[in-house]
Scaffold this active site. Structure first.
Site: not given
Ligand code: IPM
Ligand code: MG
Length: 356
Positions: A251, A247, A191, A223, A142
């Site tokens: 999710d 990230d 990885k 993975d 990032y």
């Molecule tokens: C998160 C989001 C952010 C990230 C984006 C919106 C910059 O997806 O906080 O997980 O990738 O960190």
């Molecule tokens: Mg995110």
């Protein structure tokens, strides 16, 4: 006690969920004799519209000078075609980096009452899920060098992933400390079969592990981790990983709890200062319609009380209130199921306040 909180509602449903959260905090303040002083700041698309910058200097200064930051969400289709450095997401990255918030805690907890919202089979879930993703937040791909470069196939673009020993050491310590307060297991995700940065990462995690003999450490390639989270999520306690893997996996972990609308997060640095925000995004399609689930932000405020202000009893009360409202069958649209009572953002907020 008086606590100075910088409030960044942001875009989309951000203001909707923040509004309810502040009411909940005020109720907690009344009950326990604390004063929460809020100052609102612009960030993301809202700031772009107003000032032309996703993260105005005034917002950054205000956040720096507060005791904690509470954030809603940023982004939306209106700003999707803005160039990289003018995208709303830059506000988040800028806050994280400039405030030194290198550790992102994302607990993925499956509430008993929401079991039916979990997409996995009951036998995979067993008695429930309680995973904490510890994501490195201010390094890796990032924030590495990025740019464009001519290649034999035409114009190319690149993003460099680099991690230093110091960065890995400090995030690994957070993960092991967290594991000591939980089930004493850390899974490191990387990885290392391919990436040099992952091999350095893994070596440093192993070095840190020596100081935590009670914690069981295992390693997993990313993975495989993505697969294991669905195949057998109960094997995880604390997952520690880099910025981009974290990230993605957070999710995924949130999805197996039934709704991303339920999950809070804390971003911490050195000392007692952090930024607290829901894991979900700005959901512009339902913004301002009293449809958003405020629970993730309300639970983020609970994390703020716990980690930032050491108010664990107050944090417990909020978490118990959320659980109780779920147990009574109230649901926003994102977690609605048959036989439950559909409620809007404000109603959920009020119900939680009533419980406190
Ligand atoms: C998160 C989001 C952010 C990230 C984006 C919106 C910059 O997806 O906080 O997980 O990738 O960190
Ligand atoms: Mg995110």
């Amino acid at each position: 006690m008086e606590y100075k909180i910088a409030v960044v509602p942001g875009d989309g449903i951000g203001p909707d969920v923040i509004e309810e959260t502040l009411k909940v905090l005020d109720r907690v303040g009344d009950k326990y004799g604390h004063t929460f002083k809020y100052t609102k700041y612009l960030a993301g698309g809202a700031a772009l519209d107003e000032t032309g910058e996703p993260l105005p200097q005034d917002t950054l200064e205000g956040c720096k000078n507060s005791d904690a930051v509470l954030l809603g969400a940023v982004g939306g289709p209106k700003w999707d075609n803005f160039p990289g450095e003018k995208r709303p997401e830059q506000a988040l990255l800028g806050l994280r980096k400039n405030l030194g918030l290198f550790a992102n805690l994302r607990p993925a907890l499956l509430f008993e009452a929401l079991k039916e919202a979990c997409p996995l089979k009951p036998e995979i879930i067993g008695k429930g899920l309680d995973i904490c993703v510890v994501r490195e937040l201010t390094g890796g791909i990032y924030f590495g060098e990025k740019g464009f470069k001519a290649t034999e196939y035409g114009k190319g673009a690149y993003d460099v992933k680099i991690y230093s020993e110091g960065e890995v050491k400090r995030i690994a310590k957070i993960a092991f400390d967290m594991a000591m307060k939980r089930s004493r297991k850390v899974t490191n995700v990387d990885k290392a079969n391919i990436l040099e940065s992952s091999r350095l990462w893994r070596r440093v995690v192993e070095e840190v592990a020596v100081d935590y003999p009670e914690v069981e450490l295992n390693h997993m390639y990313v993975d495989n981790a993505a697969m294991q989270l669905i195949r057998d999520p109960k094997q995880f306690d604390v997952i520690v990983t880099g910025n981009m893997f974290g990230d993605i996996l957070s999710d995924e972990a949130s999805m197996i709890t039934g709704s991303i609308g339920m999950l809070p997060s804390a971003s911490l640095g050195v000392g007692n200062f952090g930024m607290y925000e829901p894991v979900h995004g700005s959901a512009p399609d339902i913004a301002g319609q009293d449809k958003a689930n405020p629970m993730a932000t309300i639970l983020s405020a609970a994390m703020m009380l716990r980690y930032n202000f050491n108010l664990s009893e107050e944090a417990d009360i909020i978490e118990a209130a959320v659980k109780s409202v779920l147990d009574q069958g109230y649901r926003t649209g994102d977690i609605m199921s048959k036989g439950m009572k559909l409620a809007g953002t404000k109603k959920i907020g009020q119900l939680i306040i009533n419980e406190i």
